[in-house]
Design a protein around this motif. Structure first.
Motif: not given
Length: 319
Positions: A120-131, A185-196
């Motif tokens: 799911f993290r990969t799926v949510f991050y994929l749009p950030s890789m779109t030019p 990118t913003t979502t993944i950063i916040l996920v990492a913060a929530l994990r901590n």
């Protein structure tokens, strides 16, 4: 004998006046390409643009000194005011919405465990890789007033969708809607913060009778405030420099631009036009330095305000 040998070895290990340690020299050697790139492609052009901002330069003739003429012209240019207004409105709409939605997505992802979490993290991050250019072209079709998917979806609920790409009143909301596609990118950063966030704090609050909202407000938000502070600054800087998607959607076809005027004119788009369409390189350099100073001031204000609101665990432990 052994003590003397140890002292000699320590002297050889320490850097002397004759030179640096071998590992230090290797470190500088590996940093050299980056340092050259920094000087040649960043600091050098910045200094050159600062000099050009005080000149009248069209890339053909030699620069002519103009003093503060370019900066004075910005105060009288109505398009600068319109571009600044569009950019500020977009930033004021995009940053809170983007962070709120990214935080909601992060809270959902934080509940997913096991192998599914990585998927799911990969799926949510994929749009950030779109030019960005591809994103602009995609949303040009999605937001089409007649056959766009967005209006077709609204039609399912009996809502007559607006002309997102041609109606001056709906162009900025359409751009904000498009920008929410890229929240990975913003979502993944916040996920990492929530994990901590320490689980024992939430459990202790639950034992004390705190509900879900109370635990989120009193425990989770303070513990992720440093990450929220970071993404606020980054999203603000990015929003103030909005260019690629807007230029692709609204300025690729100059004839279509006549229908909506300057409704999609962002600051960096106008800067680009002055530099590469009208060849007013001196004026464009002045616009660039104004943007640099504005971003610097806004970031400084955010840092001053954020330092009063952000919780830093290291400072708490030190106290």
């Amino acid at each position: 004998m052994g003590v003397t040998a140890g002292r000699e070895a320590s002297r050889r290990a320490l850097p002397g006046p004759r030179g640096l340690r071998p590992e230090t020299r290797w470190a500088y050697l590996f940093l050299l390409p980056w340092l050259v790139g920094l000087l040649v492609f960043q600091l050098g052009p910045m200094v050159a643009s600062l000099v050009l901002s005080f000149t009248d330069y069209d890339l053909i003739d030699s620069p002519r000194f103009a003093g503060l003429g370019n900066y004075a012209a910005m105060l009288e240019d109505p398009k600068v005011a319109r571009a600044v207004g569009n950019t500020v409105i977009y930033t004021a709409l995009h940053v809170p919405l983007a962070i709120a939605i990214a935080l909601a997505l992060a809270l959902i992802l934080n509940r997913v465990t096991g192998r599914a979490a990585g998927v799911f993290r990969t799926v949510f991050y994929l749009p950030s890789m779109t030019p960005y250019v591809a994103t602009g072209v995609l949303f040009l079709f999605l937001l089409n007033g007649q056959a766009g998917v967005v209006n077709q979806f609204l039609g399912l609920f009996g809502i007559d969708g607006p002309q997102w790409t041609t109606d001056p009143n709906w162009i900025l909301p359409g751009i904000v809607l498009m920008s929410l596609w890229n929240l990975g990118t913003t979502t993944i950063i916040l996920v990492a913060a929530l994990r901590n966030v320490p689980r024992e704090l939430s459990e202790a609050a639950m034992i004390d009778g705190a509900g879900s909202w109370q635990r989120f407000r009193a425990v989770t938000l303070p513990m992720i405030s440093s990450a929220l502070f970071f993404v606020v600054i980054i999203n603000t800087i990015t929003s103030l420099q909005m260019f690629d998607q807007v230029y692709t959607m609204f300025f690729g076809n100059q004839s279509a631009q006549q229908s909506y005027g300057d409704s999609a004119l962002f600051y960096v788009v106008y800067l680009f036009q002055q530099a590469f369409q009208f060849l007013h390189m001196g004026y464009a350099s002045a616009l660039a330095w104004l943007l640099f100073l504005v971003i610097g001031v806004i970031t400084l204000i955010q840092v001053k305000v954020g330092n009063r609101l952000v919780y830093y665990e290291a400072e708490e432990q030190g106290a």
